[in-house]
Write a protein that holds these residues in place. Structure first.
Motif, short mmCIF file in Angstrom:
data_model
loop_
_atom_site.label_atom_id
_atom_site.label_comp_id
_atom_site.label_asym_id
_atom_site.label_seq_id
_atom_site.Cartn_x
_atom_site.Cartn_y
_atom_site.Cartn_z
N HIS A 50 0.81 -1.22 0.00
CA HIS A 50 0.00 0.00 0.00
C HIS A 50 0.85 1.27 0.00
CE1 HIS A 50 -3.24 -2.78 1.06
NE2 HIS A 50 -4.09 -1.82 0.77
N ARG A 51 2.15 1.13 0.22
CA ARG A 51 3.00 2.32 0.26
C ARG A 51 3.44 2.73 -1.14
NH1 ARG A 51 4.65 0.83 5.76
NH2 ARG A 51 5.94 -0.93 5.08
N GLU A 52 3.49 4.05 -1.37
CA GLU A 52 3.98 4.53 -2.66
C GLU A 52 5.50 4.49 -2.70
OE1 GLU A 52 2.43 8.35 -3.57
OE2 GLU A 52 0.32 7.71 -3.54
N ILE A 53 6.14 4.83 -1.58
CA ILE A 53 7.61 4.82 -1.49
C ILE A 53 7.99 3.71 -0.53
CG2 ILE A 53 9.67 6.12 -0.85
CD1 ILE A 53 8.13 8.67 -1.53
N ILE A 147 -0.12 -0.38 -7.70
CA ILE A 147 -1.36 -1.13 -7.79
C ILE A 147 -2.50 -0.27 -7.26
CG2 ILE A 147 -2.55 -3.23 -7.08
CD1 ILE A 147 0.23 -4.49 -6.70
N HIS A 148 -3.60 -0.27 -7.99
CA HIS A 148 -4.70 0.63 -7.62
C HIS A 148 -5.92 -0.08 -7.06
CE1 HIS A 148 -2.50 3.92 -9.45
NE2 HIS A 148 -2.33 3.19 -10.53
N ARG A 153 -3.48 -5.60 -4.62
CA ARG A 153 -2.53 -5.36 -3.52
C ARG A 153 -2.46 -6.57 -2.60
NH1 ARG A 153 -4.94 0.08 -3.09
NH2 ARG A 153 -3.44 1.60 -3.92
N LYS A 154 -3.61 -7.13 -2.28
CA LYS A 154 -3.64 -8.30 -1.42
C LYS A 154 -2.93 -9.48 -2.05
CE LYS A 154 -6.77 -11.35 1.13
NZ LYS A 154 -8.19 -11.70 1.42
N ALA A 155 -3.15 -9.69 -3.34
CA ALA A 155 -2.51 -10.82 -4.04
C ALA A 155 -0.99 -10.65 -4.06
CB ALA A 155 -3.06 -10.93 -5.46
N PHE A 156 -0.54 -9.43 -4.32
CA PHE A 156 0.91 -9.20 -4.37
C PHE A 156 1.54 -9.35 -2.99
CE2 PHE A 156 4.84 -6.82 -4.54
CZ PHE A 156 5.36 -7.21 -5.76
#
Length: 227
Positions: A50-53, A147-148, A153-156
């Motif tokens: 969930h983090r961008e950086i 990921i949007h 996100r959960k799968a990754f």
């Protein structure tokens, strides 16, 4: 070897090779510290996705890799030291025996040193495999796309967690190798010392998994993360 040697050796292999199944049997309901950490690391990977950086995640993985590298290097030095005595000829064995080891035939002394060497070698292989998996995880963190959707996100994060958890489990197995290598070294002074070393190492490991302050803290943190 005497029957006490065989009995102590059997206890050693039961506790060493059967540590994980035994821990599962005697763990509190809900899992041990290792199982709590599996959940904590899974949450970490979810947060990473969930983090961008992801600089912090990379730094944390770098710290873990450095720790595993340190233990692997130390393990290799210990292997070289024990192998140097074991394969250094009769004079090296006699000199080592004169330090205070139990008075036994040279073949038995070689077997005792070989057991220490086997523990260290297995731990070294665990550290090497942990390092490889940590590097794979670091590559996943670096390759994580923007990921949007929550589903992606959960799968990754689950894929990353399925790589990170075995990596750090291998690291833990390598660290356990030190405990049992010390127990194996106690055999040099006699079978009763081996049995005492195994019981002490196993008991200490179980305490740290179940009742140590660190285990309680992780247990409480897991409860908070689950809400």
């Amino acid at each position: 070897m005497t029957w006490t040697d065989w009995a102590a050796l059997a206890l050693f292999f039961i506790c060493w090779l059967g540590y994980s199944p035994i821990l599962s049997l005697i763990s509190r309901r809900g899992g041990s510290l290792n199982e709590d950490m599996v959940h904590v690391r899974a949450v970490w990977m979810q947060s990473m996705a969930h983090r961008e950086i992801r600089l912090v995640d990379s730094q944390l993985m770098g710290h873990s890799i450095n720790s595993a590298s340190f233990f692997a290097s130390t393990n290799l030095l210990l292997i070289a030291a024990v192998a140097g005595i074991l394969f250094g000829g009769e004079s090296a064995l006699q000199g080592f025996a004169a330090v205070g080891a139990e008075n036994v035939p040279m073949k038995i002394l070689e077997a005792k040193l070989a057991l220490v060497l086997i523990c260290l070698a297995r731990g070294f292989l665990d550290f090497i495999w942990a390092l490889r998996q940590m590097n794979y995880t670091l590559a996943l963190i670096g390759a994580a796309p923007e990921i949007h959707t929550n589903t992606d996100r959960k799968a990754f994060s689950e894929a990353a967690g399925q790589l990170l958890n075995p990596a750090l489990s291998s690291f833990s197995q390598g660290v356990r190798g030190y405990y049992f290598a010390l127990a194996a070294a106690a055999w040099l002074f006699g079978p009763l010392w081996l049995a005492l070393g195994v019981a002490s190492s196993f008991g200490l490991l179980i305490y740290r998994q179940e009742a140590s302050p660190a285990a309680r803290a992780i247990r409480n943190a897991r409860r908070l993360l689950e809400h």
